[in-house]
Design an enzyme around this catalytic site. Sequence first.
Site, mmCIF file in Angstrom:
data_model
loop_
_atom_site.group_PDB
_atom_site.id
_atom_site.type_symbol
_atom_site.label_atom_id
_atom_site.label_comp_id
_atom_site.label_asym_id
_atom_site.label_seq_id
_atom_site.Cartn_x
_atom_site.Cartn_y
_atom_site.Cartn_z
ATOM 1 N N GLU A 77 41.580 32.850 45.824
ATOM 2 C CA GLU A 77 42.272 34.040 45.643
ATOM 3 C C GLU A 77 42.233 35.043 46.978
ATOM 4 O OE1 GLU A 77 42.047 35.912 41.311
ATOM 5 O OE2 GLU A 77 40.523 35.984 42.537
ATOM 6 N N GLU A 137 39.291 28.005 36.431
ATOM 7 C CA GLU A 137 38.742 29.481 35.809
ATOM 8 C C GLU A 137 39.295 29.694 34.399
ATOM 9 O OE1 GLU A 137 38.105 33.549 37.567
ATOM 10 O OE2 GLU A 137 37.386 32.261 39.838
HETATM 11 C C1 GAL Z 1 39.239 35.569 39.044
HETATM 12 C C2 GAL Z 1 38.356 35.828 40.264
HETATM 13 C C3 GAL Z 1 36.824 35.981 39.967
HETATM 14 C C4 GAL Z 1 36.619 36.586 38.788
HETATM 15 C C5 GAL Z 1 37.128 36.690 36.552
HETATM 16 C C6 GAL Z 1 37.277 37.964 36.111
HETATM 17 O O1 GAL Z 1 40.358 36.672 39.136
HETATM 18 O O2 GAL Z 1 38.093 34.573 40.930
HETATM 19 O O3 GAL Z 1 36.147 35.593 40.465
HETATM 20 O O4 GAL Z 1 36.880 38.140 39.376
HETATM 21 O O5 GAL Z 1 38.746 36.554 37.627
HETATM 22 O O6 GAL Z 1 35.883 37.955 35.914
HETATM 23 MG MG MG Z 2 38.742 38.147 43.267
#
Ligand code: GAL
Ligand code: MG
Length: 993
Positions: A436, A507
């Site tokens: 990010e 993720e």
């Molecule tokens: C993503 C990010 C993670 C965490 C997650 C939400 O956008 O990469 O670090 O913030 O969302 O828990």
């Molecule tokens: Mg973040």
Amino acid sequence: MNFKFHTDIEKQSVNALPKHAYFVPYTNKTEAFSNPKREHMNRVTLLNGTWKFRYFESLNEFLKQHELLEFDEIPVPSVWNLHGYDQLQYTNVQYPIPYDPPYVPEKNPCGFYQKDFDIKNYDEKLDYHLNFEGVAGAYYVWVNHQFVGYGQIAHDINEFDISSFVRAQNNKIEVLVFKYSDATYFEDQDMFRHSGIFRDVYVVGRSKKRIIDFKIETKLGEYEEATIEVAILKQKQNPEVTYQLLDNEGNVIAVDNAALEGFSITVPEAKLWSAERPYLYELFVITADEVISQKIGIREVTISNNKLLINDQAIKLRGVNYHDSDPETGYSISEERLLEDFKLMKAGNFNAIRTAHYPKSPYFYELANQYGFYVMSEADLETHGVVLLYGEENNEDYNLIADDKRFEKPIIERVVSSIVPLKNFTSIISWSMGNEAGFGCNFERALEQAKQLDTTRPLHYEGALYAEDHHDLSLIDMISRMYPSTDELVQRYLSKEDLDKPILLCEYAHAMGNSPGGLKEYHELMENYDAFIGGFVWEWCDHAIKTTIQNGASVYRYGGDFGEKVHDGNFCVDGIVNPDRMPHDNYFEFQQIHRPIILKEHNATNYIFENRLDFVDVSEIINIICTVTHRDGEKVVFELELPEFKPHTIIEINLSEYIMLDTVSDVSFAYVVKKDQLLLQKDTYLGTDQVIYKRRDIAALNNKQQEKVSLIKDTSQEVVVKYQNWYYVFDKHCGVLSKVVHEQHILVNDPIQLTVWRAPTDNDSHVKVEWKKMNYDSLRPRVYETSVKQHHDGSITICFDLALIEDRRPKVMTGTLTWSVLNQGEISVDYNMKKEARAPFLPRFGMTFKLSEQFEALKYYGFGPFCSYIDKREASYLDMFETTVTQNFEHHIMPQETGSHIDTSYIALTDGQYQAEVIAEKPISFNAKHYSDYQLTVANHDDELTAEPYTFLTIDEGQSGIGTNSCGPRLPEKYQLNQSQFKLKYKIQFNKL
Ligand code: GAL
Ligand code: MG
């Protein structure tokens, strides 16, 4: 001293030695073969331990006072915020300081560290290098009062040559760590913002004639042979080099002299490395005065035809995002903790880890080599705060830093320093450029450098999503996304014939609170599309701080609990295990969805299983335990004899001798570890499959005497019905059963509650706003019409026309609810209700019985033992479970709905004296807990809950799914409880035992 480096973008470090592959050499072969831990090596002086420490609120305070004052003590490694200094703060996207790079606030907390030390086995012929493996904050270092150097990338190994400053004994090291620096703008990861020296510090004695950097690449040949190519990239004073390669059993495979540029070894009949079979060779690179040992796994990573191949075999990454987080030590992760995590990950059938969002300590990669994990290693780089500079999330600002030339240096250095030291770790199969941080020219340059440093591993960067048309993404080897819906995945990528890169979810399945629903849909796509190469759940553990409160209880705290001005609440509590690694039910959903064996097909006699592993004959490592359950509840358990069962093949097993179709209820297969291996003990459970033929015959409700029921009272307020010496009272204002009395015992003392509310889960946090607007948390019954009737057979029915409604809004539910007291004293509940079409989908529709007695023992025939919902039921299976109401409740740090079980047709609750039993012909979902949904709704921390003496038994016709909307798509329509008609009939009976 001029403290200017920490606001100078051009100074990511000062006087640090050039980056090189991580290794710590032994003095000689004898030491190498005895393989001591690093801190016990002859030439390693570990500086961990107790240091003197002073905390200052700013540099000015430090300058004014540090000469005069006394010191406290602090352990190294640690973070000072967990030792009573400074502030604890959790923030996700938003920057903790004003956005003003490279400047930082004047009030910049700093910690001054000091330690006296001797050099172990000091030898003046050696050079001495001081290593910091992780310091959160920007740090200035002095040895014996002379300035040594400076560093600021938190998760970077910084090495300084202190040869000219140290002596054998009585040395003093001093370190001043600033919380904020220009690095703060590049380390905006979603986590507690701790500071301090949080990883090992040590001094290594190095021979003057030495190897400085080398690189290993392994290549597979055509006929089972492989080559190990070792390039010596940098050396000092032309040492003579020899080498030796041993296999895992200690046999010498190769031994020879080497040229100064390096050497190449051919290994005939090479044994390859994979996460499933992490076979390691050991290479010794020997110079006159040093022996470098390097574990090597032979493996090749390639992307071809949009598939991710390890050793030419297509694999899927069943991954987990791993932050360094411990409820007591913060960023400092002990070896025991890490080992425990790896063990749990293995048992969860994970084969991959993303090092979210920074490089780990070398020990992490050593363990991953040894126990087998595919690691995506990420650079310490996130600038997410730029999207929130003006309050609202604004992706148009994403590239503010990424595409601004002024910030090229930190971005490149962060990427390069994440690759160079770790390049010889076999377990790393991909480099991630960071998290990010948007996209732009600085990433184009960083990608070029990464490719130049390593052509053997694919490059990953999710931020590519924010690239503009003119940006060059050609060096990124895979498409990466976080949290898309499965529909978007198919439409935008998987259905495209011209898809030119495989796609990965770096993720997905945000595991916050009671989560994730819909996991299966992602995995079905993964099975069906070659190009969908895997996903990493967000995330491994809940981040929270463990503290002791007044009554002595130890509790978890999250963002906002420390009086911090800027914070993001409980958004850090989003793991599949709790802060102390107690698995949540969430964890088991992944274990099951990743299971190594799967039942593909079956008919009455034959069962076809697939080995889902990529490299191992699964019959060598796993047993299948079969349980045949008959309709009368009898179970027959036996182990299946497995034939050879190669990866991605199927086997067919005939069970006709065990399964009689006219008596069988269900057949389950449990997959368990066959013998101790790779951190897993024999008999560890890894998943299951179940075939349900016909639900079990549950004996009719406890047979009571057939006896006429009588109508005792029928007033404008209530109806009282009597059976033997049982009294059932029905409330005419609420339209429900309101009291159950037997002799002097009151079993129910409050009207049964018709309810659409559940204590919102974290995933409900968006939709709950709509729910509350419609008063779903406080709907009340309004009865229009009541009729009471005694039938020929003696039973009595009380029928209510009613609605659920509350101020300002129209009716949400309307219909009839009929209660019948039957001749054996059981109560039948029968309703037919309509939902107002314009009202949002319902959390649930059910009835809550508040049982007055200590109904603690719980038995149910439904989907357990884990909580189960329409879209979160992978790990659960149908069985008769015996537990307690207390145990059935899963404690989440932020209280919420948990502990329901779908597809349940029988429930029994007892207090030893009395029993409440429910039979539902059409299976229902139920929950039984000692907390009301109201209590769970208003509490913010688990320790605010007080278990009530009552049992709240909720019988739901249905509940909406769980989904992953806390950070993911809205709950898919098919999982929303939104039909127009609700219709259910079930029986409940109270008995004295
Ligand atoms: C993503 C990010 C993670 C965490 C997650 C939400 O956008 O990469 O670090 O913030 O969302 O828990
Ligand atoms: Mg973040």
